[in-house]
Scaffold this motif. Structure first.
Motif, PDB file in Angstrom:
ATOM      1  N   LEU A 184       0.760  -1.165  -0.070  1.00 51.22           N
ATOM      2  CA  LEU A 184       0.032  -0.059   0.050  1.00 51.22           C
ATOM      3  C   LEU A 184       0.991   1.152   0.107  1.00 51.22           C
ATOM      4  O   LEU A 184       0.505   2.328  -0.480  1.00 51.22           O
ATOM      5  CB  LEU A 184      -0.733  -0.018   1.238  1.00 51.22           C
ATOM      6  N   ARG A 185       1.976   1.212   0.675  1.00 56.47           N
ATOM      7  CA  ARG A 185       2.825   2.389   0.818  1.00 56.47           C
ATOM      8  C   ARG A 185       3.387   2.646  -0.470  1.00 56.47           C
ATOM      9  O   ARG A 185       3.618   3.727  -1.032  1.00 56.47           O
ATOM     10  CB  ARG A 185       3.891   2.142   1.903  1.00 56.47           C
ATOM     11  N   THR A 219      -8.066  -5.048  -6.736  1.00 52.18           N
ATOM     12  CA  THR A 219      -8.571  -4.990  -5.337  1.00 52.18           C
ATOM     13  C   THR A 219      -7.692  -3.830  -4.543  1.00 52.18           C
ATOM     14  O   THR A 219      -8.014  -3.374  -3.376  1.00 52.18           O
ATOM     15  CB  THR A 219      -7.931  -6.288  -4.671  1.00 52.18           C
ATOM     16  N   GLY A 220      -6.576  -3.295  -5.396  1.00 52.60           N
ATOM     17  CA  GLY A 220      -5.758  -2.246  -4.419  1.00 52.60           C
ATOM     18  C   GLY A 220      -4.312  -2.945  -4.364  1.00 52.60           C
ATOM     19  O   GLY A 220      -3.532  -2.032  -4.192  1.00 52.60           O
ATOM     20  N   PRO A 268     -14.296  -7.667  -4.879  1.00 52.91           N
ATOM     21  CA  PRO A 268     -13.556  -7.360  -3.433  1.00 52.91           C
ATOM     22  C   PRO A 268     -12.597  -6.337  -3.809  1.00 52.91           C
ATOM     23  O   PRO A 268     -11.821  -6.187  -4.902  1.00 52.91           O
ATOM     24  CB  PRO A 268     -12.924  -8.514  -3.036  1.00 52.91           C
ATOM     25  N   TYR A 269     -12.469  -5.290  -2.829  1.00 53.88           N
ATOM     26  CA  TYR A 269     -11.252  -4.406  -2.912  1.00 53.88           C
ATOM     27  C   TYR A 269     -11.014  -4.133  -1.362  1.00 53.88           C
ATOM     28  O   TYR A 269     -11.760  -4.003  -0.639  1.00 53.88           O
ATOM     29  CB  TYR A 269     -11.739  -3.075  -3.663  1.00 53.88           C
ATOM     30  N   LEU A 270      -9.756  -3.599  -1.198  1.00 52.69           N
ATOM     31  CA  LEU A 270      -9.118  -3.240  -0.049  1.00 52.69           C
ATOM     32  C   LEU A 270      -8.968  -1.761   0.066  1.00 52.69           C
ATOM     33  O   LEU A 270      -8.788  -1.057   1.255  1.00 52.69           O
ATOM     34  CB  LEU A 270      -7.568  -3.862  -0.059  1.00 52.69           C
ATOM     35  N   GLU A 305     -11.715   4.917  -5.786  1.00 54.06           N
ATOM     36  CA  GLU A 305     -12.042   6.411  -6.075  1.00 54.06           C
ATOM     37  C   GLU A 305     -10.487   7.251  -5.776  1.00 54.06           C
ATOM     38  O   GLU A 305     -10.367   8.277  -5.928  1.00 54.06           O
ATOM     39  CB  GLU A 305     -13.254   7.236  -5.021  1.00 54.06           C
ATOM     40  N   LEU A 306      -9.714   6.566  -5.050  1.00 52.45           N
ATOM     41  CA  LEU A 306      -8.449   7.027  -4.539  1.00 52.45           C
ATOM     42  C   LEU A 306      -7.543   7.123  -6.138  1.00 52.45           C
ATOM     43  O   LEU A 306      -6.950   8.021  -6.048  1.00 52.45           O
ATOM     44  CB  LEU A 306      -7.718   6.186  -3.747  1.00 52.45           C
TER      45      LEU A 306
END
Length: 543
Positions: free
Chosen positions: A201-202, A390-391, A439-441, A445-446
């Protein structure tokens, strides 16, 4: 001689050792034909067999001494892979900015020598101490007969793998403060399974969450994996990244997987597709919950039952005879030991008892063909199209069109079918709501990414699947694991046989109100044995 001075004879060569001066004052290059093979080494007879104690000590001393003094090429010459060793040892001083190196060897254990490194990492006037332990092993060179350090990147730093290097500088992305859906901060210390997830994520969203990068010593991996920070010289300003996770459900997931080796679990909200928890208990650190690719066993019967209903082959209360055996394309399939046959069984009865033969017999009915299960998985459940976003990295399942015995095996979650807990939690969510919601984490929208789409299930199919899962949780193979859970509950068990393993993989997926979860425990036995308690614990926390 003066105080603190000793004389040693090594290989017939006198060397002066200054007491307490460390490797910086003494090198036994001449004894080894150092620097890549000097005259002394060339004159000796080529030796064979494992290195003796003296050779182990001399080689370790020479390698560590050169490394300590920043002589990368010299140190590399004492290894059996001078090219790769030279690159990493050079980067140690230049790209990683590690200096003032002091290496203290421990007592050899056979051909292995442990050692402790004390050093300083410095950049732009800021310095921080670095301390760690590692080890090297001395082997006989295959072509030269010399005693050499067996080169592995982990010699330089224990977490380094092939192709990795050490770097010091601004982090590739600013730090992030990842928070759950309610604003609770998520850390790897409190939620160990999230460590790799937070790193990803970072890397992916650090520049979108605001903040400024830190200055740190990191492992830069040869793969696409995010850098692994080791030492921070200057703190960055973290940006805030909101995830869909629930700290409460995540804590329950972390605790649940700890009880079962090689286990993984995912929980999500069927009404939205938001992931509430992802946890793994694995020695390799792999995020099998999102990226695993293994047979899901009888949890696959949710999709197979949907296919049979959608194609008019049978219905929840229609016939699905459970026989002792079923033969498909000359291969005989059986049920779990102890299952009583029931020639008059309905689909619901064969589903709640997880009768393999009932499903295998029904896939021979028209209009079912080799691609029917694939179409159902892709078009109704959104699986196997390689388009989930999913991110973070994820695998969205695979249900290939198969002929021969694999057509039958696929129907009961064996053969060529591959899934992970994320996929099966999504299957349950689609089954009970009738709608596929990818599914998404992290919210799309980001970063504006498009979530995968699928047409979902007819309402009558979804209603029948949900009722059959309810029956399985209250009267069937999932009853024991789901016992004590209130609310609207349903489940499906699975046991996947894997070639070479004496014990099957344990699978379980279930729902409770607006939470769906799925788990697997490799070599965990029957579905209710290991995966079942994991899912039940997560559903209990999510209620």
């Amino acid at each position: 001689m003066g105080k603190g001075v000793k004389v040693a004879v090594v290989g017939g060569v006198f060397a002066v050792m200054i007491g307490g001066a460390g490797y910086g004052a003494y090198n036994i290059v001449s004894a080894l034909g150092g620097g890549g093979g000097g005259s002394a080494g060339a004159a000796e007879t080529r030796r064979s067999g494992p290195p003796d104690k003296e050779e182990v000590r001399e080689t370790a001393d020479a390698f560590l001494g050169a490394w300590e003094k920043g002589q990368a090429a010299e140190a590399a010459s004492y290894t059996n892979n001078a090219a790769d060793a030279g690159v990493l040892l050079t980067a140690y001083g230049e790209e990683a900015r590690i200096g003032r190196v002091d290496i203290t060897p421990g007592a050899p254990r056979g051909a292995t020598v442990p050692f402790t490194v004390k050093a300083t990492v410095s950049l732009d006037g800021v310095s921080k101490p670095l301390r760690y332990t590692s080890a090297l092993t001395v082997v006989r060179g295959q072509t030269t007969g010399r005693a050499l350090v067996d080169w592995e990147p982990s010699v330089v730093y224990p977490d380094l793998r092939d192709g990795d290097t050490l770097v010091t500088g601004e982090s590739a992305q600013p730090p992030i403060k990842a928070v759950d859906r309610d604003g609770t901060v998520l850390t790897r210390e409190k939620y160990p399974s999230l460590g790799p997830v937070l790193d990803t994520l970072r890397e992916k969203y650090g520049d979108k969450a605001g903040g400024s990068p830190a200055v740190e010593l990191s492992i830069r991996h040869a793969t696409d994996e995010a850098d692994t920070p080791l030492l921070t010289l200057a703190e960055g300003e973290p940006g805030k990244l909101r995830t869909t996770l629930s700290a409460e459900v995540q804590a329950a997931a972390e605790k649940a997987v700890k009880a079962y080796p090689e286990s993984s679990v995912v929980a999500l909200k069927p009404s939205t597709g938001e992931v509430l928890a992802v946890a793994n208990n694995r020695d390799d650190g792999f995020n099998a919950a999102f990226q695993g690719q293994v047979a899901p066993g009888s949890t696959m019967k949710i999709i197979t039952a949907a296919m049979l209903i959608d194609n008019g082959v049978t219905s929840m209360n229609g016939p699905a005879p459970c026989t002792d055996t079923a033969v498909w394309k000359s291969q005989t399939f059986k049920n779990l030991t102890g299952m009583e046959p029931n020639e008059g069984a309905t689909l619901a009865n064969s589903f709640l008892r997880s009768c393999n033969t009932a499903f295998i017999k029904l896939i021979d009915e028209k209009p079912i063909d080799d691609a029917s299960l694939t179409r159902e998985a892709q078009e109704r459940f959104g699986l196997g199209r390689d388009d989930w976003k999913t991110g973070i990295a994820s695998f969205d399942g695979s249900v290939p069109a198969s002929g021969g015995p694999d057509r039958a095996a696929n129907a009961i979650g064996q053969g060529q079918v591959q899934m992970n807990p994320l996929n099966m939690a999504s299957v349950t969510a689609t089954a009970v709501t009738g709608a596929f919601r990818q599914p998404y984490l992290v919210s799309p929208e980001l970063d504006g990414r498009q979530l995968a789409q699928a047409k979902g299930l007819p309402s009558e199919t979804s209603a029948q699947l949900k009722e059959m899962m309810r029956l399985t949780a209250t009267q069937g193979t999932a009853q024991q694991a789901m016992s004590g859970l209130g609310g609207d509950i349903g489940a499906k068990t699975g046991s996947a046989e894997v070639d070479g393993n004496a014990t099957s993989d344990s699978w379980f997926t279930g729902f409770r109100d607006d939470v769906a979860a799925a788990a697997m425990a490799q070599q965990g036995g029957h579905g209710g044995d290991a995966a079942g308690p994991i899912v039940a614990a997560v559903l209990r926390a999510g209620g």
